[in-house]
Design a protein around this motif. Sequence first.
Motif, PDB file in Angstrom:
ATOM      1  N   ASP A   1      -0.644   6.255   9.095  1.00 45.37           N
ATOM      2  CA  ASP A   1      -2.218   5.950   9.459  1.00 45.37           C
ATOM      3  C   ASP A   1      -2.418   4.539   8.826  1.00 45.37           C
ATOM      4  O   ASP A   1      -3.308   3.919   9.045  1.00 45.37           O
ATOM      5  CB  ASP A   1      -2.974   7.008   9.103  1.00 45.37           C
ATOM      6  CG  ASP A   1      -3.043   8.189   9.906  1.00 45.37           C
ATOM      7  OD1 ASP A   1      -2.147   8.229  11.326  1.00 45.37           O
ATOM      8  OD2 ASP A   1      -3.604   9.320   9.700  1.00 45.37           O
ATOM      9  N   GLY A   2      -1.863   4.321   7.585  1.00 43.45           N
ATOM     10  CA  GLY A   2      -2.370   3.104   6.936  1.00 43.45           C
ATOM     11  C   GLY A   2      -3.215   3.189   5.915  1.00 43.45           C
ATOM     12  O   GLY A   2      -3.441   2.109   5.131  1.00 43.45           O
ATOM     13  N   PHE A   3      -4.447   4.269   5.484  1.00 41.64           N
ATOM     14  CA  PHE A   3      -5.152   4.425   4.698  1.00 41.64           C
ATOM     15  C   PHE A   3      -4.586   4.252   3.462  1.00 41.64           C
ATOM     16  O   PHE A   3      -3.839   4.971   3.039  1.00 41.64           O
ATOM     17  CB  PHE A   3      -6.223   5.245   4.866  1.00 41.64           C
ATOM     18  CG  PHE A   3      -7.299   5.263   3.873  1.00 41.64           C
ATOM     19  CD1 PHE A   3      -8.283   4.796   3.868  1.00 41.64           C
ATOM     20  CD2 PHE A   3      -7.064   6.119   2.847  1.00 41.64           C
ATOM     21  CE1 PHE A   3      -9.223   4.732   3.046  1.00 41.64           C
ATOM     22  CE2 PHE A   3      -8.016   6.183   1.630  1.00 41.64           C
ATOM     23  CZ  PHE A   3      -9.222   5.503   1.765  1.00 41.64           C
ATOM     24  N   HIS A   4      -4.964   3.277   2.565  1.00 36.73           N
ATOM     25  CA  HIS A   4      -4.795   3.312   1.179  1.00 36.73           C
ATOM     26  C   HIS A   4      -5.684   2.910   0.182  1.00 36.73           C
ATOM     27  O   HIS A   4      -6.266   1.980   0.498  1.00 36.73           O
ATOM     28  CB  HIS A   4      -3.401   2.448   1.195  1.00 36.73           C
ATOM     29  CG  HIS A   4      -2.791   1.750  -0.123  1.00 36.73           C
ATOM     30  ND1 HIS A   4      -1.792   2.324  -0.605  1.00 36.73           N
ATOM     31  CD2 HIS A   4      -3.369   0.921  -1.072  1.00 36.73           C
ATOM     32  CE1 HIS A   4      -1.645   1.804  -1.687  1.00 36.73           C
ATOM     33  NE2 HIS A   4      -2.615   0.764  -2.090  1.00 36.73           N
TER      34      HIS A   4
ATOM     35  N   PHE B   1       2.367   6.360  -6.769  1.00 35.24           N
ATOM     36  CA  PHE B   1       1.756   6.493  -5.188  1.00 35.24           C
ATOM     37  C   PHE B   1       1.791   8.027  -4.967  1.00 35.24           C
ATOM     38  O   PHE B   1       2.870   8.709  -5.052  1.00 35.24           O
ATOM     39  CB  PHE B   1       2.412   5.732  -4.212  1.00 35.24           C
ATOM     40  CG  PHE B   1       2.541   4.368  -4.484  1.00 35.24           C
ATOM     41  CD1 PHE B   1       1.710   3.519  -3.932  1.00 35.24           C
ATOM     42  CD2 PHE B   1       3.630   3.775  -5.135  1.00 35.24           C
ATOM     43  CE1 PHE B   1       2.063   1.804  -4.151  1.00 35.24           C
ATOM     44  CE2 PHE B   1       3.649   2.174  -5.593  1.00 35.24           C
ATOM     45  CZ  PHE B   1       2.783   1.483  -5.113  1.00 35.24           C
ATOM     46  N   VAL B   2       0.754   8.663  -4.489  1.00 39.95           N
ATOM     47  CA  VAL B   2       0.742  10.065  -3.989  1.00 39.95           C
ATOM     48  C   VAL B   2      -0.032  10.136  -2.548  1.00 39.95           C
ATOM     49  O   VAL B   2      -1.064   9.217  -2.261  1.00 39.95           O
ATOM     50  CB  VAL B   2       0.060  10.968  -4.976  1.00 39.95           C
ATOM     51  CG1 VAL B   2       0.704  11.211  -6.273  1.00 39.95           C
ATOM     52  CG2 VAL B   2      -1.455  10.659  -5.254  1.00 39.95           C
TER      53      VAL B   2
ATOM     54  N   ASN C   1      -4.541  11.258   2.426  1.00 34.14           N
ATOM     55  CA  ASN C   1      -5.070   9.973   2.011  1.00 34.14           C
ATOM     56  C   ASN C   1      -3.884   9.345   0.949  1.00 34.14           C
ATOM     57  O   ASN C   1      -3.567  10.146   0.036  1.00 34.14           O
ATOM     58  CB  ASN C   1      -6.395  10.018   1.307  1.00 34.14           C
ATOM     59  CG  ASN C   1      -7.499  10.233   2.233  1.00 34.14           C
ATOM     60  OD1 ASN C   1      -7.688   9.701   3.144  1.00 34.14           O
ATOM     61  ND2 ASN C   1      -8.071  11.578   2.079  1.00 34.14           N
ATOM     62  N   LYS C   2      -3.544   7.844   1.101  1.00 32.28           N
ATOM     63  CA  LYS C   2      -2.389   7.392   0.160  1.00 32.28           C
ATOM     64  C   LYS C   2      -3.230   6.901  -0.922  1.00 32.28           C
ATOM     65  O   LYS C   2      -3.926   6.152  -0.784  1.00 32.28           O
ATOM     66  CB  LYS C   2      -1.916   6.292   0.892  1.00 32.28           C
ATOM     67  CG  LYS C   2      -1.096   7.164   1.999  1.00 32.28           C
ATOM     68  CD  LYS C   2      -0.130   5.918   2.676  1.00 32.28           C
ATOM     69  CE  LYS C   2      -0.802   5.643   4.151  1.00 32.28           C
ATOM     70  NZ  LYS C   2       0.004   4.823   4.820  1.00 32.28           N
ATOM     71  N   ILE C   3      -2.874   7.275  -2.189  1.00 28.68           N
ATOM     72  CA  ILE C   3      -3.644   6.940  -3.341  1.00 28.68           C
ATOM     73  C   ILE C   3      -2.704   6.423  -4.315  1.00 28.68           C
ATOM     74  O   ILE C   3      -1.435   6.772  -4.776  1.00 28.68           O
ATOM     75  CB  ILE C   3      -4.449   8.023  -4.070  1.00 28.68           C
ATOM     76  CG1 ILE C   3      -5.326   9.114  -3.104  1.00 28.68           C
ATOM     77  CG2 ILE C   3      -5.115   7.554  -5.436  1.00 28.68           C
ATOM     78  CD1 ILE C   3      -6.363   8.106  -2.733  1.00 28.68           C
TER      79      ILE C   3
END
Length: 129
Positions: free
Chosen positions: A62-65, A108-109, A115-117
């Motif tokens: 999805d690309g959210f970061h 990165f998690v 959601n990529k955090i």
Amino acid sequence: MIDHVSIPVRDLELSSTFYESVLAKIGYSKLVVKDGTVGFGKKYADFWLNHRLNLSSYSISDGFHVCLRALSIQQVEDFFNTAVALGAKSDGAPGYRAEYSNSYFAAFVIDPDGNKIEIVTFVDKQGGS
């Protein structure tokens, strides 16, 4: 300059508990609780969770970061380890990322909602932050 970030979550209570634990590792605390939203920060709420009941299943592509700044390697490691222990999926263990810079130390998690955090600090490989 970014003032705040908000991310969508399916279960606000569960996500609030998750983020309260992991964000504490970088000095954040829960500052605002309102119907459908929870805000975290150091002095003011700049990281928000917004309840989205109909949030679709996530796709890693999805690309959210979002990337949060830590003050030390220890904070990066503590954030990562706490997040994984609480059910986040590892998307990159703590370590230097030479492809970004020689001083870029990050982990990165992917949280339970997809959601990529990222958590990052900039340190001299010789040991200084």
